[in-house]
Design a protein around this motif. Structure first.
Motif, short mmCIF file in Angstrom:
data_model
loop_
_atom_site.label_atom_id
_atom_site.label_comp_id
_atom_site.label_asym_id
_atom_site.label_seq_id
_atom_site.Cartn_x
_atom_site.Cartn_y
_atom_site.Cartn_z
N ASN A 3 0.82 -1.22 0.00
CA ASN A 3 0.00 0.00 0.00
C ASN A 3 0.85 1.27 0.00
OD1 ASN A 3 0.95 -0.02 2.60
ND2 ASN A 3 -1.04 -0.42 3.55
N GLN A 4 2.16 1.12 0.07
CA GLN A 4 3.06 2.26 -0.08
C GLN A 4 3.33 2.61 -1.54
OE1 GLN A 4 4.18 4.10 2.63
NE2 GLN A 4 2.67 2.75 3.62
N ALA B 130 5.77 5.84 -5.93
CA ALA B 130 5.69 6.01 -4.48
C ALA B 130 4.34 6.57 -4.03
CB ALA B 130 6.81 6.93 -4.01
N ASP B 131 4.21 6.71 -2.73
CA ASP B 131 3.05 7.32 -2.10
C ASP B 131 1.75 6.60 -2.47
OD1 ASP B 131 1.88 9.20 -0.41
OD2 ASP B 131 1.46 10.59 -2.06
N GLY B 132 1.82 5.28 -2.53
CA GLY B 132 0.62 4.50 -2.81
C GLY B 132 0.25 4.43 -4.27
#
Length: 444
Positions: free
Chosen positions: A93-94, A437-439
């Motif tokens: 989930n990252q 990144a960031d989901g």
């Protein structure tokens, strides 16, 4: 004489042509395109396989014509393409991260006199699949057949719209041209097949090296083996191309309880039995002592027909036996020296523990290849752990690991000193990581 594609007068020209071709490949051609080039390489080589085998035999004087056709066919048709390129994906989930197998650019290659066509074709396919180009410094005694193979690859690629000179070589290779390749800042990786001297030379370059070194593959036959099957398998493997394959069995360790039966079975296959005196006569002409006191195969006898070696030794011979066998002592030179000839020493062993100990010692920690004929899983496991070779086969010749009588892909370069093993397209790649990144792109 028509100029052959990919063959250049000097290393500088060959390297520059390969550099331009590789940039063109990566800029304007897809992975699907690479597969189309590989498919046509295989098609074109198979159209010329008989003349390639004959040319190699005529130029090098090593091996057997009919075996070279089989060997070169395997190196070409069983070579892995882009499907051997590794992909890694990390998803949480990252975010989503992907590792791509990226080319190094231009590779520098050294080819052996023993298997020139197979090495160029097999490595050429891997190089194209991985998005690289390569500059070969061929063995001088195989430069003409190597040039033919290089030309055919370039013809095949350009015929279906690919860039020329993804595979190049120096017309008259030498140590000077090899030094030029090793010193060039354009060359990012070196790959070579040969003995310890070749490996040492490449290591001095300071570049990444993928090296296939010496081997002296042992085979154990224990009391549970299907002895008749072992005799058939070993006869075919050890005699193939007059023993030129580095993976082929070079010495046997047979338990006493099945020794006589095994020898009878391999003689049924057509092997010639040498007396002790005849074996000593053959050893005298086949193995030489070097100035440093070590022993090595007499290059004039490497890859020759058994009949020629026997005649040179003064041993009477009728016909053309594919291989000779003799009862050997563990310390015989033919047991302890990699010789690449159709002469097979067979050591009688009192126990499996003795066979295992002697086989491991004879392999000399080359970590190359070994086989065992056994139905005892404990014996197979114990020998496999102790021998620690790159290739380890149960109940088959070593070629089973290359898809011949077993499962696997073919690869003419077996990188034992540097640890890559049987080389394929993935061997010639570096890992590039792209992270969202960031989901990002995680949809669960």
């Amino acid at each position: 004489m028509t100029k052959q594609l990919g063959v250049f007068e000097n290393a500088k020209e060959a390297i520059e042509a390969a550099r331009i071709a590789q940039l063109e490949l990566m800029k304007n051609h897809t992975i699907d395109d690479r597969e189309a080039y590989i498919a046509n390489i295989k098609k074109v080589f198979m159209m010329h396989i008989e003349e390639l085998a004959q040319h190699e035999l005529d130029e090098t004087g090593y091996g057997r014509y009919e075996d070279k056709i089989i060997k070169d066919t395997g190196a070409i048709m069983l070579a892995g393409g882009t499907e051997t390129l590794p992909n890694r994906i990390y998803s949480t989930n990252q975010g989503l991260t992907v590792e791509f197998p990226a080319p190094f650019g231009v590779i520098g290659g050294v080819t052996p006199v023993t298997n020139p066509v197979a090495t160029v074709a097999g490595n050429g396919i891997a190089i194209v699949a991985s998005g690289n180009s390569i500059v070969f410094n061929a063995h001088p005694s195989a430069k003409a057949c190597t040039a033919n193979a290089v030309n055919l690859i370039n013809e095949a690629i350009t015929e279906v719209g690919g860039p020329c000179n993804l595979i190049t070589m120096i017309k008259d290779p030498s140590m000077e041209s090899l030094n030029d390749i090793m010193a060039s800042p354009v060359i990012k990786v070196l790959v070579g097949t040969g003995g310890p001297a070749m490996v040492a030379t490449l290591m001095k370059s300071g570049k990444k090296v993928i090296a296939a070194g010496a081997g002296n593959p042992p085979s154990i036959i224990d009391e549970t083996a299907d002895v008749a099957k072992a005799a058939v398998g070993i006869f075919g493997s050890a005699s193939f191309d007059n023993g030129l394959l580095c993976v082929a069995e070079k010495e046997l360790f047979v338990l006493d309880s099945v020794y006589d039966k095994f020898m009878a079975e391999i003689l049924k296959q057509g092997a010639k039995l040498l007396t002790r005196a005849e074996a000593d006569m053959v050893t005298a002409v086949a193995i030489s002592q070097l100035p440093n006191g070590e022993y090595a195969a007499n290059k004039k006898m490497v890859g020759q027909h058994a009949s020629k070696i026997l005649k040179e030794a003064g041993v009477a011979v009728d016909g053309d036996p594919k291989i000779c066998v003799f009862e050997a002592q563990n310390d015989d030179l033919f047991v302890q020296t990699e010789q690449m000839m159709p002469i097979l020493p067979v050591v009688r062993c009192e126990s499996f523990e003795q066979a295992k100990e002697w086989a491991v010692a004879a392999e000399h920690e080359n970590k190359h290849s070994a086989t065992i004929w056994s139905k005892n899983i404990d014996n197979v496991t114990a020998f496999g752990k102790m021998i620690d070779t790159t290739i380890f086969v149960q109940n088959g010749g070593t070629l089973a690991a290359f898809g011949v009588g077993g499962s696997g892909s073919n690869g003419p370069t077996i990188a034992t000193p540097t640890g890559e093993g049987i080389c394929d397209a993935g061997t010639f790649t570096r890992r590039r990581r792209f992270a969202m990144a960031d989901g990002g792109n995680y949809i669960l």
